[in-house]
Structures are given as structure tokens and as C-alpha cells.
Design a protein around this motif. Sequence first.
Motif, PDB file in Angstrom:
ATOM      1  N   GLY A 123     -19.250 -13.796  39.862  1.00 29.01           N
ATOM      2  CA  GLY A 123     -17.244 -13.896  40.005  1.00 29.01           C
ATOM      3  C   GLY A 123     -16.896 -14.887  39.214  1.00 29.01           C
ATOM      4  N   TYR A 124     -16.668 -14.520  38.657  1.00 29.36           N
ATOM      5  CA  TYR A 124     -16.001 -15.648  37.264  1.00 29.36           C
ATOM      6  C   TYR A 124     -14.278 -15.416  37.620  1.00 29.36           C
ATOM      7  CZ  TYR A 124     -16.071 -11.728  34.229  1.00 29.36           C
ATOM      8  OH  TYR A 124     -15.445 -10.449  33.309  1.00 29.36           O
ATOM      9  N   LEU A 125     -14.350 -13.837  37.487  1.00 26.58           N
ATOM     10  CA  LEU A 125     -12.556 -13.744  37.643  1.00 26.58           C
ATOM     11  C   LEU A 125     -12.064 -14.650  39.067  1.00 26.58           C
ATOM     12  CD1 LEU A 125     -12.567  -9.741  37.098  1.00 26.58           C
ATOM     13  CD2 LEU A 125     -12.447 -12.040  35.518  1.00 26.58           C
ATOM     14  N   ASP A 126     -13.295 -14.586  40.019  1.00 27.24           N
ATOM     15  CA  ASP A 126     -12.257 -15.403  41.345  1.00 27.24           C
ATOM     16  C   ASP A 126     -12.208 -16.864  40.688  1.00 27.24           C
ATOM     17  OD1 ASP A 126     -11.621 -13.276  42.560  1.00 27.24           O
ATOM     18  OD2 ASP A 126     -14.172 -13.438  43.319  1.00 27.24           O
TER      19      ASP A 126
ATOM     20  N   THR B 291     -18.613 -16.854  30.015  1.00 26.63           N
ATOM     21  CA  THR B 291     -17.395 -17.111  31.313  1.00 26.63           C
ATOM     22  C   THR B 291     -17.854 -18.256  32.354  1.00 26.63           C
ATOM     23  OG1 THR B 291     -19.203 -15.928  33.138  1.00 26.63           O
ATOM     24  CG2 THR B 291     -17.519 -13.992  31.580  1.00 26.63           C
ATOM     25  N   GLY B 292     -18.329 -18.978  31.695  1.00 25.15           N
ATOM     26  CA  GLY B 292     -18.259 -20.265  31.845  1.00 25.15           C
ATOM     27  C   GLY B 292     -17.127 -21.103  31.873  1.00 25.15           C
ATOM     28  N   ALA B 293     -15.997 -20.638  31.017  1.00 29.89           N
ATOM     29  CA  ALA B 293     -14.839 -20.680  30.371  1.00 29.89           C
ATOM     30  C   ALA B 293     -14.048 -20.869  31.553  1.00 29.89           C
ATOM     31  CB  ALA B 293     -14.475 -20.398  29.055  1.00 29.89           C
ATOM     32  N   PHE B 294     -14.142 -20.073  32.461  1.00 27.02           N
ATOM     33  CA  PHE B 294     -13.501 -18.933  33.598  1.00 27.02           C
ATOM     34  C   PHE B 294     -13.144 -20.826  34.713  1.00 27.02           C
ATOM     35  CE2 PHE B 294     -13.514 -15.566  31.529  1.00 27.02           C
ATOM     36  CZ  PHE B 294     -12.254 -14.475  32.297  1.00 27.02           C
ATOM     37  N   ALA B 295     -14.105 -20.967  35.057  1.00 32.24           N
ATOM     38  CA  ALA B 295     -14.390 -22.571  35.339  1.00 32.24           C
ATOM     39  C   ALA B 295     -13.597 -23.552  35.724  1.00 32.24           C
ATOM     40  CB  ALA B 295     -15.955 -22.950  36.054  1.00 32.24           C
ATOM     41  N   LEU B 296     -13.848 -23.581  33.244  1.00 34.29           N
ATOM     42  CA  LEU B 296     -13.278 -24.950  32.988  1.00 34.29           C
ATOM     43  C   LEU B 296     -11.632 -25.147  33.700  1.00 34.29           C
ATOM     44  CD1 LEU B 296     -15.962 -25.888  31.926  1.00 34.29           C
ATOM     45  CD2 LEU B 296     -14.991 -26.285  30.136  1.00 34.29           C
ATOM     46  N   ALA B 297     -11.168 -23.213  33.544  1.00 30.47           N
ATOM     47  CA  ALA B 297      -9.827 -23.527  33.500  1.00 30.47           C
ATOM     48  C   ALA B 297      -8.894 -23.226  34.741  1.00 30.47           C
ATOM     49  CB  ALA B 297      -9.115 -21.732  32.875  1.00 30.47           C
ATOM     50  N   SER B 298     -10.260 -22.798  35.442  1.00 32.63           N
ATOM     51  CA  SER B 298      -9.502 -23.027  37.008  1.00 32.63           C
ATOM     52  C   SER B 298      -9.632 -24.218  37.575  1.00 32.63           C
ATOM     53  CB  SER B 298     -11.079 -21.750  38.343  1.00 32.63           C
ATOM     54  OG  SER B 298     -12.399 -22.947  37.862  1.00 32.63           O
ATOM     55  N   ALA B 299     -10.760 -24.848  36.465  1.00 31.27           N
ATOM     56  CA  ALA B 299     -10.013 -26.632  36.716  1.00 31.27           C
ATOM     57  C   ALA B 299      -9.550 -27.489  36.404  1.00 31.27           C
ATOM     58  CB  ALA B 299     -11.826 -27.247  36.681  1.00 31.27           C
TER      59      ALA B 299
ATOM     60  N   ARG C 271      -4.864 -13.245  30.900  1.00 31.58           N
ATOM     61  CA  ARG C 271      -3.960 -13.408  31.491  1.00 31.58           C
ATOM     62  C   ARG C 271      -3.802 -13.837  32.875  1.00 31.58           C
ATOM     63  NH1 ARG C 271      -3.150 -10.130  36.254  1.00 31.58           N
ATOM     64  NH2 ARG C 271      -5.652  -9.934  36.341  1.00 31.58           N
ATOM     65  N   ARG C 272      -4.928 -14.458  33.267  1.00 31.23           N
ATOM     66  CA  ARG C 272      -4.927 -15.435  34.653  1.00 31.23           C
ATOM     67  C   ARG C 272      -4.844 -16.580  34.316  1.00 31.23           C
ATOM     68  NH1 ARG C 272      -8.270 -13.434  38.511  1.00 31.23           N
ATOM     69  NH2 ARG C 272      -8.658 -10.876  38.404  1.00 31.23           N
ATOM     70  N   TYR C 273      -4.685 -17.679  33.080  1.00 30.42           N
ATOM     71  CA  TYR C 273      -4.430 -19.260  32.865  1.00 30.42           C
ATOM     72  C   TYR C 273      -3.142 -18.880  31.987  1.00 30.42           C
ATOM     73  CZ  TYR C 273      -8.151 -19.203  36.090  1.00 30.42           C
ATOM     74  OH  TYR C 273      -9.229 -19.073  36.956  1.00 30.42           O
ATOM     75  N   PRO C 274      -2.437 -18.628  31.450  1.00 30.32           N
ATOM     76  CA  PRO C 274      -1.169 -18.494  30.694  1.00 30.32           C
ATOM     77  C   PRO C 274      -1.122 -20.072  29.799  1.00 30.32           C
ATOM     78  CG  PRO C 274       0.050 -18.880  33.044  1.00 30.32           C
ATOM     79  CD  PRO C 274      -1.711 -18.989  32.868  1.00 30.32           C
ATOM     80  N   LYS C 275      -1.744 -21.111  30.886  1.00 28.26           N
ATOM     81  CA  LYS C 275      -1.558 -21.892  29.491  1.00 28.26           C
ATOM     82  C   LYS C 275      -2.653 -22.654  28.876  1.00 28.26           C
ATOM     83  CE  LYS C 275       0.408 -25.082  33.663  1.00 28.26           C
ATOM     84  NZ  LYS C 275       0.605 -26.063  34.701  1.00 28.26           N
ATOM     85  N   VAL C 276      -3.741 -21.515  28.794  1.00 30.95           N
ATOM     86  CA  VAL C 276      -4.921 -22.005  28.064  1.00 30.95           C
ATOM     87  C   VAL C 276      -4.977 -20.656  26.402  1.00 30.95           C
ATOM     88  CG1 VAL C 276      -7.389 -21.459  27.544  1.00 30.95           C
ATOM     89  CG2 VAL C 276      -6.512 -22.288  29.781  1.00 30.95           C
TER      90      VAL C 276
END
Length: 294
Positions: free
Chosen positions: A55-58, A83-91, A111-116
Motif C-alpha cells: 500500500g505504499y502508493l497511499d 518503496t519504504g521511501a514513500f513512508a519517509l516522503a509521506s512523513a 509525482r506524488r511528492y514534488p518537494k523530493v
Amino acid sequence: MPFAIFDGPDLPYELMLCGRTAGPVEADNGFSLVATHGLDAVASADTVIVPAFRGYLDGAPEDAVAALRRAHERGGRVASICTGAFALASAGLLDGKRATTHWLCADELARRYPKVQVDPTVLYVDAGDVVTSAGVASGIDLCLHLLRRDHGAAVANTVAREIVAAPHREGGQAQFIERPPTPPTKTNLSATLEWALTCLDQPLTVAAMAAHARLPLRTFARVFVAATGATPNKWLNAARVDLARELLETTDATVDNVARRCGLGTPANFRHHFHRSTGTTPSEYRRNFTVVRF
């Protein structure tokens, strides 16, 4: 979502496997893990390593995100694998930082985290208190890097020998990325693109491609970018490097011969373009990807 945590300044590290709550955690591959600790241990750890998760896309669950933030705010080091990076990005821990993930997911992360500042070409990125790595095997590269940071090269090399891993892999993730040289759907330029792929060993020019497409040069350049997302010269270079990769993988041709057959000129020019595209040398690429024939 399990978290692998190293805690303590001395070897061996104290390892704790954590989940949102303590107890069994079912992995996507059908195995089950037992998380011995919950999120309180994550928030108080010295180093938190977040693996790939379902569920990393969420993004990560909010309670897990909060635990990652608390760990980071109190000075903990936070790392991710795949894809653990998605957790860090969402934080928000990757905002304004350079980071990586598996190359297949890099565009989605950006795309989901343009600041990264997503770099899909490397095995790992060390941003100090936040470290990210590419696909699963790159997690080994990341952990050996953390060992070098914490305890020096000698310790990291000893561990690498014990687990039969390279202390430091040459090149980056770019050598694994598949770049199909033709667009996925037919365009008005498809015939020209297919023709160009048969002429890569020749001194092919953009003017010759425009003539084949029966378009004025400026119109051809504009239409080409719209159809492929790249300029004609960049597309040609990528196609030539892709041919070189295929020849290195499947033939015994010398580097000089490969350079001629893919149209990249002298061996020195070939090595330059190949390294810029893949992050490794032709010889190293061949060692890693040669097709074994029985």
C-alpha cells in the motif's frame, strides 16, 4: 508495516523488529514476521530502517508517520529500502532532499511528492540523517554504507565478506533501468524511428531523420519531442546505448567492435556516453549482465 531498528552505539547493534502493534505481520510474499515491538520503540530508536511495504502508493498510516517524525525530531537516523521511501516522503522527511527508490517507482514518488529531489539512477542516497536506497538488494548496499559511517571501512568490509556481498558495488541503479527506444504507441514518426534503429551503426544525423519523415527540420524536432519526450539527439544516444547494452550482454564482441556497431565512434567516446547513461563502464556492465549460454 514492519520497521527494522538498530539501536546502540557499539557492535553488535541491538536489532528490534517493530510494527504498528506488536505481533504477527504478514508480508506480501506469503511469509509472516513477528514484530516484537510497537511504534513506541520506533519513536525512541537511534536508527529506523523502513522496508518496502504494502500500500505504499497511499503513503504510510498516520500513526506510523507520526512515529517516524518523532524519531527524526529527537535526532534519530531514518532510512528506507525500496518503496519504504514513500513512508519517509509521506512523513515529510524527504522534503527538499535528494532521495531514491526502486527505478520502477521513481516517477510515481516524484509525482506524488514534488518537494523530493528523486534520483532514480543511484543505489542509495545519504542525506545525513535520512538515507534512502533503491530496490531490495540495494538495502544491503545501504546497510554496509551505514556500517562504514558508524564503524569504518574495515568493519563494513568484514561484514560484507561474512554475508558474501560486495563491500561497494560499482555503478548505480541506472544500469538496471530498461529504456525502450521506441514510444509505446504508434505515432506519425514510428516508421522513421524504426528505420533509425536499423541505421545506428551509420553516421545518422537529425537532418537525415527529418528527411526520412519528410518534414522540415524545425517541424521534425518539435514533433519528435512531442512524440517521444526527448530531443532527436538524446533519443539517438539512448538508442545507441541500448544497442550497446544488448551487444555486451549477448555477444563476445570487443568493446571497440561494440562501439562501431552502435555508432558511438571511438572506444573513448563510447565509454564516455555509456558511463554517463548507465553509471558504469562497458566492461563492468558485461561482467554483471552477460547472458550465460548452456
